[in-house]
Design a protein around this motif. Sequence first.
Motif: not given
Length: 147
Positions: A68-72, A75-77, A80-84
């Motif tokens: 289970k991934q945390s919400s942070s 958000v971090h991933k 990163k996708r938006e920056i790329k």
Amino acid sequence: MSKSGIVIVLVLLSLNGLPESVAGSTIYKYVDQDGNVTFTNRPIKGGEKLQSSRQPSQPRKTAFHTHKQSSSDVVHKQSKREIKRREILEHELTTEMTLFSDTRRNLSLLRNDTENHQQKEKIKQLRSKMQRHESNITALKKELTKL
């Protein structure tokens, strides 16, 4: 699949949920000369061993591991996708603007000498190409404003 084959499959599926002490320790598959398939918990000469029960001391193996991934993390991933994505769009925009400028320069050079019919056709092609680049630039700018 024959009716008996369906029954056998259903029985095997129902055994999957039962404790192994009830279901038996090993399952064997036997295919006779006519192609009939038999599944049983008793060894059959020429049968194939399909499943063995685990020993009580052995841990049960699971096929799927859930994390289970945390919400942070999410958000971090996404960040990163938006920056790329922004980098890619900006690179494409720069490329399109360069191609637009090159096409406009080539078009202006050809306009000075319009006596030749082939050059008139080339001018048409360059105008069309310039419009495509201009359209791409507009679309890329629009996408960048959404980020």
